[in-house]
Design an enzyme around this catalytic site. Structure first.
Site, PDB file in Angstrom:
ATOM      1  N   HIS A  79      -6.286   2.699 -10.241  1.00 30.61           N
ATOM      2  CA  HIS A  79      -6.731   3.010  -8.891  1.00 30.61           C
ATOM      3  C   HIS A  79      -5.582   2.930  -7.894  1.00 30.61           C
ATOM      4  CE1 HIS A  79     -11.275   2.138  -9.738  1.00 30.61           C
ATOM      5  NE2 HIS A  79     -10.774   3.101 -10.481  1.00 30.61           N
ATOM      6  N   GLU A  81      -5.263   1.379  -5.079  1.00 23.81           N
ATOM      7  CA  GLU A  81      -4.946   0.036  -4.588  1.00 23.81           C
ATOM      8  C   GLU A  81      -4.019  -0.685  -5.559  1.00 23.81           C
ATOM      9  OE1 GLU A  81      -9.428   0.768  -3.697  1.00 23.81           O
ATOM     10  OE2 GLU A  81      -7.956   1.358  -5.195  1.00 23.81           O
ATOM     11  N   CYS A 104     -13.198  -0.921  -5.409  1.00 20.74           N
ATOM     12  CA  CYS A 104     -14.156  -1.410  -6.403  1.00 20.74           C
ATOM     13  C   CYS A 104     -13.934  -2.911  -6.610  1.00 20.74           C
ATOM     14  CB  CYS A 104     -13.969  -0.655  -7.724  1.00 20.74           C
ATOM     15  SG  CYS A 104     -12.459  -1.100  -8.619  1.00 20.74           S
ATOM     16  N   CYS A 107     -10.419  -3.788  -8.094  1.00 20.27           N
ATOM     17  CA  CYS A 107      -9.344  -3.677  -7.104  1.00 20.27           C
ATOM     18  C   CYS A 107      -9.469  -4.776  -6.053  1.00 20.27           C
ATOM     19  CB  CYS A 107      -9.352  -2.301  -6.453  1.00 20.27           C
ATOM     20  SG  CYS A 107      -8.774  -1.015  -7.584  1.00 20.27           S
TER      21      CYS A 107
END
Length: 163
Positions: A79, A81, A104, A107
């Site tokens: 992801h 992040e 999410c 993260c």
């Protein structure tokens, strides 16, 4: 002495714009997410977008969704992040994360562990999922502020990039 310009973009617009531009690097056909981390001096210290781990060709793993988890992108994509944190150039204590999609739960754990203290997000389209509910719960317990990105209603600039 001449007057300076007053119609420049604000800091939040600038940093969210960098996150949105970063998202455009993603090869994901359905969801492109970008992130920009900024320190207390308003300096960019990390950027990222969602994609496969470094060294793995974009052609070697599936980009689609499937009933078979090993044939779906979800087990493989890093992801934005995570990538922004791993790409960071300094300690992230007290930094702000600008991200185009609310983090999410996985993260959120990485954000908390990194020392980031504020998250500004453009979209919360998965707010009803357990993953995002867990993220918000962890952010609250860790005393991390999370705020929706709000465009300034009196500021309307269209930006077109041609490279």
């Amino acid at each position: 002495m001449s007057e300076f310009r007053t119609d420049n973009i604000k800091w939040d617009q600038y940093f969210m714009g960098i996150a949105m531009l970063s998202a455009m690097r993603s090869k994901d056909p359905s969801t492109q997410v970008g992130a920009c981390i900024v320190n207390e001096n308003k300096k960019i210290v990390g950027i990222g977008y969602n994609g496969f781990p470094s060294g793995i060709s974009d052609n070697d793993l599936p980009w689609g969704k499937s009933e078979n988890p090993l044939e779906s992108k979800y087990l493989y994509v890093c992801h934005s992040e995570m990538n922004a944190i791993l790409n960071s150039t300094q300690n992230l204590k007290n930094c702000t994360l600008y991200v185009t999609l609310f983090p999410c739960n996985e993260c959120a754990k990485i954000v908390i562990q990194s020392g980031i203290k504020k998250v500004i997000y453009a979209s919360d389209k998965h707010s009803d999922t357990d993953a995002v509910k867990a993220s918000k719960k962890m952010f609250e317990l860790a005393k991390i502020d999370y705020l929706p990105y709000e465009k300034l209603s009196d500021f309307n600039k269209e930006i077109t990039l041609t490279v």
